[in-house]
Every structure is written in structure tokens, then in C-alpha cells.
Design a protein around this motif. Structure first.
Motif, PDB file in Angstrom:
ATOM      1  N   LYS A  12       0.831  -1.207   0.000  1.00 11.78           N
ATOM      2  CA  LYS A  12       0.000   0.000   0.000  1.00 11.78           C
ATOM      3  C   LYS A  12       0.865   1.257   0.000  1.00 11.78           C
ATOM      4  O   LYS A  12       0.449   2.302  -0.503  1.00 11.78           O
ATOM      5  CB  LYS A  12      -0.949   0.008   1.195  1.00 11.78           C
ATOM      6  N   GLY A  13       2.081   1.159   0.561  1.00 14.93           N
ATOM      7  CA  GLY A  13       2.989   2.298   0.555  1.00 14.93           C
ATOM      8  C   GLY A  13       3.467   2.670  -0.832  1.00 14.93           C
ATOM      9  O   GLY A  13       3.908   3.793  -1.064  1.00 14.93           O
ATOM     10  N   HIS A  14       3.383   1.734  -1.776  1.00 17.11           N
ATOM     11  CA  HIS A  14       3.727   2.015  -3.166  1.00 17.11           C
ATOM     12  C   HIS A  14       2.505   2.435  -3.968  1.00 17.11           C
ATOM     13  O   HIS A  14       2.634   2.803  -5.137  1.00 17.11           O
ATOM     14  CB  HIS A  14       4.328   0.768  -3.828  1.00 17.11           C
ATOM     15  N   GLU A  15       1.337   2.344  -3.359  1.00 14.08           N
ATOM     16  CA  GLU A  15       0.104   2.568  -4.102  1.00 14.08           C
ATOM     17  C   GLU A  15      -0.743   3.665  -3.462  1.00 14.08           C
ATOM     18  O   GLU A  15      -0.404   4.819  -3.560  1.00 14.08           O
ATOM     19  CB  GLU A  15      -0.664   1.240  -4.224  1.00 14.08           C
ATOM     20  N   GLY A  16      -1.821   3.323  -2.752  1.00 15.40           N
ATOM     21  CA  GLY A  16      -2.760   4.325  -2.258  1.00 15.40           C
ATOM     22  C   GLY A  16      -2.637   4.691  -0.803  1.00 15.40           C
ATOM     23  O   GLY A  16      -3.531   5.337  -0.258  1.00 15.40           O
ATOM     24  N   GLY A  17      -1.548   4.266  -0.141  1.00  8.72           N
ATOM     25  CA  GLY A  17      -1.408   4.587   1.269  1.00  8.72           C
ATOM     26  C   GLY A  17      -2.492   3.909   2.091  1.00  8.72           C
ATOM     27  O   GLY A  17      -2.845   2.759   1.854  1.00  8.72           O
ATOM     28  N   ASP A  18      -3.055   4.625   3.054  1.00  5.78           N
ATOM     29  CA  ASP A  18      -4.084   4.069   3.930  1.00  5.78           C
ATOM     30  C   ASP A  18      -5.499   4.356   3.438  1.00  5.78           C
ATOM     31  O   ASP A  18      -6.465   4.037   4.128  1.00  5.78           O
ATOM     32  CB  ASP A  18      -3.928   4.628   5.345  1.00  5.78           C
ATOM     33  N   SER A  19      -5.632   4.953   2.273  1.00  6.73           N
ATOM     34  CA  SER A  19      -6.942   5.397   1.813  1.00  6.73           C
ATOM     35  C   SER A  19      -7.613   4.364   0.915  1.00  6.73           C
ATOM     36  O   SER A  19      -7.084   3.994  -0.132  1.00  6.73           O
ATOM     37  CB  SER A  19      -6.817   6.717   1.050  1.00  6.73           C
ATOM     38  N   SER A  52     -10.486   5.162  -0.400  1.00  7.44           N
ATOM     39  CA  SER A  52     -11.316   5.968  -1.300  1.00  7.44           C
ATOM     40  C   SER A  52     -10.526   6.732  -2.349  1.00  7.44           C
ATOM     41  O   SER A  52     -11.108   7.242  -3.302  1.00  7.44           O
ATOM     42  CB  SER A  52     -12.161   6.959  -0.493  1.00  7.44           C
ATOM     43  N   VAL A  53      -9.199   6.835  -2.199  1.00  9.82           N
ATOM     44  CA  VAL A  53      -8.412   7.620  -3.144  1.00  9.82           C
ATOM     45  C   VAL A  53      -8.565   7.041  -4.550  1.00  9.82           C
ATOM     46  O   VAL A  53      -8.549   5.829  -4.754  1.00  9.82           O
ATOM     47  CB  VAL A  53      -6.923   7.664  -2.727  1.00  9.82           C
ATOM     48  N   ILE A  54      -8.779   7.930  -5.519  1.00 11.16           N
ATOM     49  CA  ILE A  54      -8.948   7.495  -6.899  1.00 11.16           C
ATOM     50  C   ILE A  54      -8.194   8.450  -7.802  1.00 11.16           C
ATOM     51  O   ILE A  54      -8.193   9.662  -7.590  1.00 11.16           O
ATOM     52  CB  ILE A  54     -10.445   7.428  -7.290  1.00 11.16           C
ATOM     53  N   ASN A  55      -7.520   7.897  -8.790  1.00 16.77           N
ATOM     54  CA  ASN A  55      -6.714   8.722  -9.669  1.00 16.77           C
ATOM     55  C   ASN A  55      -7.593   9.631 -10.509  1.00 16.77           C
ATOM     56  O   ASN A  55      -8.586   9.193 -11.089  1.00 16.77           O
ATOM     57  CB  ASN A  55      -5.866   7.826 -10.577  1.00 16.77           C
ATOM     58  N   LYS A  56      -7.230  10.898 -10.583  1.00 17.24           N
ATOM     59  CA  LYS A  56      -8.057  11.889 -11.263  1.00 17.24           C
ATOM     60  C   LYS A  56      -8.152  11.640 -12.759  1.00 17.24           C
ATOM     61  O   LYS A  56      -9.167  11.949 -13.388  1.00 17.24           O
ATOM     62  CB  LYS A  56      -7.489  13.289 -11.003  1.00 17.24           C
ATOM     63  N   LYS A  57      -7.095  11.068 -13.357  1.00 17.76           N
ATOM     64  CA  LYS A  57      -7.061  10.900 -14.807  1.00 17.76           C
ATOM     65  C   LYS A  57      -7.224   9.447 -15.242  1.00 17.76           C
ATOM     66  O   LYS A  57      -7.016   9.126 -16.409  1.00 17.76           O
ATOM     67  CB  LYS A  57      -5.758  11.461 -15.365  1.00 17.76           C
ATOM     68  N   GLY A  58      -7.569   8.558 -14.318  1.00 16.95           N
ATOM     69  CA  GLY A  58      -7.711   7.156 -14.675  1.00 16.95           C
ATOM     70  C   GLY A  58      -8.661   6.452 -13.735  1.00 16.95           C
ATOM     71  O   GLY A  58      -9.517   7.077 -13.119  1.00 16.95           O
ATOM     72  N   THR A  59      -8.503   5.149 -13.600  1.00 18.07           N
ATOM     73  CA  THR A  59      -9.428   4.366 -12.780  1.00 18.07           C
ATOM     74  C   THR A  59      -8.761   3.683 -11.599  1.00 18.07           C
ATOM     75  O   THR A  59      -9.429   2.971 -10.854  1.00 18.07           O
ATOM     76  CB  THR A  59     -10.116   3.288 -13.644  1.00 18.07           C
ATOM     77  N   ALA A  60      -7.443   3.862 -11.414  1.00 17.21           N
ATOM     78  CA  ALA A  60      -6.756   3.236 -10.289  1.00 17.21           C
ATOM     79  C   ALA A  60      -7.369   3.727  -8.982  1.00 17.21           C
ATOM     80  O   ALA A  60      -7.520   4.924  -8.768  1.00 17.21           O
ATOM     81  CB  ALA A  60      -5.269   3.559 -10.334  1.00 17.21           C
ATOM     82  N   LEU A  61      -7.710   2.786  -8.101  1.00 20.52           N
ATOM     83  CA  LEU A  61      -8.539   3.124  -6.948  1.00 20.52           C
ATOM     84  C   LEU A  61      -8.074   2.417  -5.692  1.00 20.52           C
ATOM     85  O   LEU A  61      -7.650   1.264  -5.727  1.00 20.52           O
ATOM     86  CB  LEU A  61      -9.993   2.737  -7.260  1.00 20.52           C
ATOM     87  N   GLY A  62      -8.158   3.136  -4.574  1.00 24.38           N
ATOM     88  CA  GLY A  62      -8.034   2.541  -3.255  1.00 24.38           C
ATOM     89  C   GLY A  62      -6.623   2.285  -2.783  1.00 24.38           C
ATOM     90  O   GLY A  62      -5.645   2.760  -3.361  1.00 24.38           O
ATOM     91  N   LYS A  63      -6.525   1.529  -1.700  1.00 27.88           N
ATOM     92  CA  LYS A  63      -5.245   1.263  -1.054  1.00 27.88           C
ATOM     93  C   LYS A  63      -4.228   0.660  -2.009  1.00 27.88           C
ATOM     94  O   LYS A  63      -3.034   0.931  -1.918  1.00 27.88           O
ATOM     95  CB  LYS A  63      -5.440   0.300   0.126  1.00 27.88           C
ATOM     96  N   GLY A  66      -9.702  12.898  -3.885  1.00 25.00           N
ATOM     97  CA  GLY A  66      -9.839  12.307  -2.566  1.00 25.00           C
ATOM     98  C   GLY A  66      -8.539  12.189  -1.817  1.00 25.00           C
ATOM     99  O   GLY A  66      -8.312  11.214  -1.118  1.00 25.00           O
ATOM    100  N   GLU A  67      -7.638  13.163  -1.960  1.00 26.75           N
ATOM    101  CA  GLU A  67      -6.418  13.125  -1.175  1.00 26.75           C
ATOM    102  C   GLU A  67      -6.774  13.156   0.303  1.00 26.75           C
ATOM    103  O   GLU A  67      -7.839  13.610   0.693  1.00 26.75           O
ATOM    104  CB  GLU A  67      -5.512  14.303  -1.541  1.00 26.75           C
ATOM    105  N   LYS A  68      -5.861  12.684   1.128  1.00 29.29           N
ATOM    106  CA  LYS A  68      -6.180  12.488   2.543  1.00 29.29           C
ATOM    107  C   LYS A  68      -6.748  13.740   3.202  1.00 29.29           C
ATOM    108  O   LYS A  68      -7.651  13.668   4.008  1.00 29.29           O
ATOM    109  CB  LYS A  68      -4.929  12.020   3.289  1.00 29.29           C
ATOM    110  N   GLU A 111     -17.884  -0.156   4.422  1.00 32.52           N
ATOM    111  CA  GLU A 111     -17.104  -1.233   5.022  1.00 32.52           C
ATOM    112  C   GLU A 111     -17.039  -2.432   4.087  1.00 32.52           C
ATOM    113  O   GLU A 111     -16.008  -3.111   3.998  1.00 32.52           O
ATOM    114  CB  GLU A 111     -17.715  -1.634   6.368  1.00 32.52           C
ATOM    115  N   ALA A 112     -18.138  -2.689   3.379  1.00 27.64           N
ATOM    116  CA  ALA A 112     -18.138  -3.791   2.413  1.00 27.64           C
ATOM    117  C   ALA A 112     -17.128  -3.531   1.302  1.00 27.64           C
ATOM    118  O   ALA A 112     -16.445  -4.453   0.839  1.00 27.64           O
ATOM    119  CB  ALA A 112     -19.532  -3.975   1.823  1.00 27.64           C
ATOM    120  N   GLY A 113     -17.018  -2.269   0.871  1.00 26.64           N
ATOM    121  CA  GLY A 113     -16.052  -1.915  -0.161  1.00 26.64           C
ATOM    122  C   GLY A 113     -14.623  -2.093   0.305  1.00 26.64           C
ATOM    123  O   GLY A 113     -13.758  -2.563  -0.449  1.00 26.64           O
ATOM    124  N   GLN A 114     -14.360  -1.726   1.549  1.00 28.31           N
ATOM    125  CA  GLN A 114     -13.023  -1.924   2.102  1.00 28.31           C
ATOM    126  C   GLN A 114     -12.669  -3.406   2.145  1.00 28.31           C
ATOM    127  O   GLN A 114     -11.560  -3.810   1.771  1.00 28.31           O
ATOM    128  CB  GLN A 114     -12.948  -1.316   3.503  1.00 28.31           C
TER     129      GLN A 114
END
Length: 239
Positions: free
Chosen positions: A29-36, A38-49, A234-236, A94-97
Motif C-alpha cells: 500500500k505504501g507504493h500505491e494508495g497509502g491508507d486510503s 477511497s483515493v482514486i486517480n483523477k485521470k484514470g481508474t486506479a482506486l483505493g489502497k 480524494g487526497e487524505k 465497510e463492504a467496499g473496504q
């Protein structure tokens, strides 16, 4: 981590040790979305932790659709059975997480099973000063796609064996930079560092790599749908 270990061991006893060793997914997760979630890339579809794209969610059977925009995708019965029927559910409930954790386990297992015997045989060796472990191979497969990782290994670790589209997709201008990025990720997942060849991009606060969201691929090649660079939705500070 107990849930992760049980999930992995149900499919592959070899991967259970990966989940148990130093928290592989915590490092990923440290290489990707951190602890979030909900974070989603503004210009693509990469999502979440774990910054999993809509296309990879589709390959896993949780969405159907195509392209580089979430509006092109709908959630399947498999996702709804897990309590997720919308993008907001996936990001905020919670289901999404729980489903994000389940999906990264499935992706990790698929990536490991898709690695060639030559690639898996690297475990315990050192490449360009980087110790090769199960974790480092899984991180590289998450970034490149297992098929592209196999190509890189088979070429003798020549980054020119990778698709040229990977450069623009990750904000890079040369294959030397791509090589550095791969090896830095592989070293970092083991808790080590890699000095590389002078490429100075470093991991930023919050876990995102400075030039990319490192959206993961699935299957023989990592799909490059769109260049994905900061800023992110959705930045922290705004969650």
C-alpha cells in the motif's frame, strides 16, 4: 493480517508466508494508495489502497465494461453479493473496504501463479544489488503485470523488453528510469534501498510514488489505459 494469511493459504501454502512476513500488503500500500480506500486517480481508474484499475476489477469478475473511465463499468452479481453495487460503495463502505482486501489477495495469487518457473527461481538471488524475495517479485508483478515481469526476467533484466508505453504511463523519459523504478520498488518492499543510476524520484508522503499511481495490471501484460499522474481525487486532506 490473519484474514490475509487464511485467504492466501486456501489457495497456495507458499504465499501464506508472504502475507506473514513483514506485512507484504502493508508494504504494498505504501507504493500505491497509502491508507486510503477511497483515493482514486483523477485521470484514470486506479482506486483505493492498492490502486487497482477498473479493468483489473473486471478481470477479477467484480465489474464489467472497458476503457479508462469508471462510468463505462457496472458492478456484477459477484460484487453485489459482497455488498458492493456502486463506485461509492467500493470507495466508502465497510463492504467496499473488505472487497478491496479480497481483490488484492486474488490479484496477488493470480500474479504468483502466472510467474514463470524462471521468475520464481530467482527467489534467494541478488539482481543488481537487490535481494529477490517472494515479496519483491509480487510487487514487481503488481506494477508491471506478471507477463511483463516474465519478459523482463527472460531478457536478462533488460528494460527494453518492456512495452514503450510504460514510460509515458509512469511519467518517465527513458528505459533507465523505468529500470530504476522497478528495482527501487523491489528493494523497498524488502525494507531496503536502491541507489540506481541517478534517477532521483522518491516515495512521497502518503505512499504514492512521485510520478505515478503505479496502477496494477492483470494477465499477460499490464494494461496501459491512460497516463495517471498527480493530483489525485480524494487526497487524505479532503477525505
Amino acid at each position: 493480517m490473519k484474514q490475509v494469511i487464511l485467504c492466501l493459504s486456501a489457495f497456495s501454502l507458499g504465499l501464506a508466508s508472504v502475507a506473514a512476513h513483514a506485512g507484504y500488503l502493508d508494504a504494498l500500500k505504501g507504493h500505491e494508495g497509502g491508507d486510503s480506500y477511497s483515493v482514486i486517480n483523477k485521470k484514470g481508474t486506479a482506486l483505493g489502497k492498492y490502486q487497482i484499475t477498473a479493468g483489473t476489477w473486471a478481470t477479477l469478475g467484480y465489474t464489467q465494461g472497458s476503457g479508462g473511465n469508471w462510468s463505462n463499468y457496472t458492478f456484477t452479481d459477484k460484487a453485489r453479493a459482497a455488498g458492493v453495487s456502486s463506485l461509492d460503495d467500493l470507495r466508502y463502505s465497510e463492504a467496499g473496504q473488505a472487497l478491496q482486501e479480497r481483490a488484492v489477495n486474488e490479484l496477488t495469487i493470480s500474479n504468483w501463479n502466472s510467474m514463470s518457473s524462471q521468475t520464481r527461481g530467482l527467489v534467494g538471488q541478488t539482481v543488481n544489488g537487490v535481494q529477490i524475495t517472494q515479496e519483491s517479485l509480487l510487487d514487481a508483478a503488481h506494477f508491471l503485470g506478471a507477463g511483463a515481469l516474465n519478459d523482463w526476467v527472460a531478457s536478462g533484466f533488460d528494460p527494453n523488453a518492456l512495452p514503450e508505453s510504460y514510460l509515458a504511463a509512469n511519467g518517465l523519459s527513458s528505459y533507465a528510469e523505468l529500470q530504476d523504478l522497478i528495482l527501487k520498488r523491489m528493494a523497498s518492499i524488502n525494507g531496503n534501498s536502491y541507489d540506481g543510476f541517478g534517477y532521483t524520484n522518491t516515495y512521497s508522503v502518503g505512499g504514492m510514488y512521485g510520478a505515478t499511481s503505479d496502477f496494477p495490471g492483470f494477465g499477460s501484460k499490464r494494461p496501459v489505459l491512460i497516463q495517471e499522474v498527480p493530483p489525485y481525487q480524494g487526497e487524505k486532506k479532503t477525505l
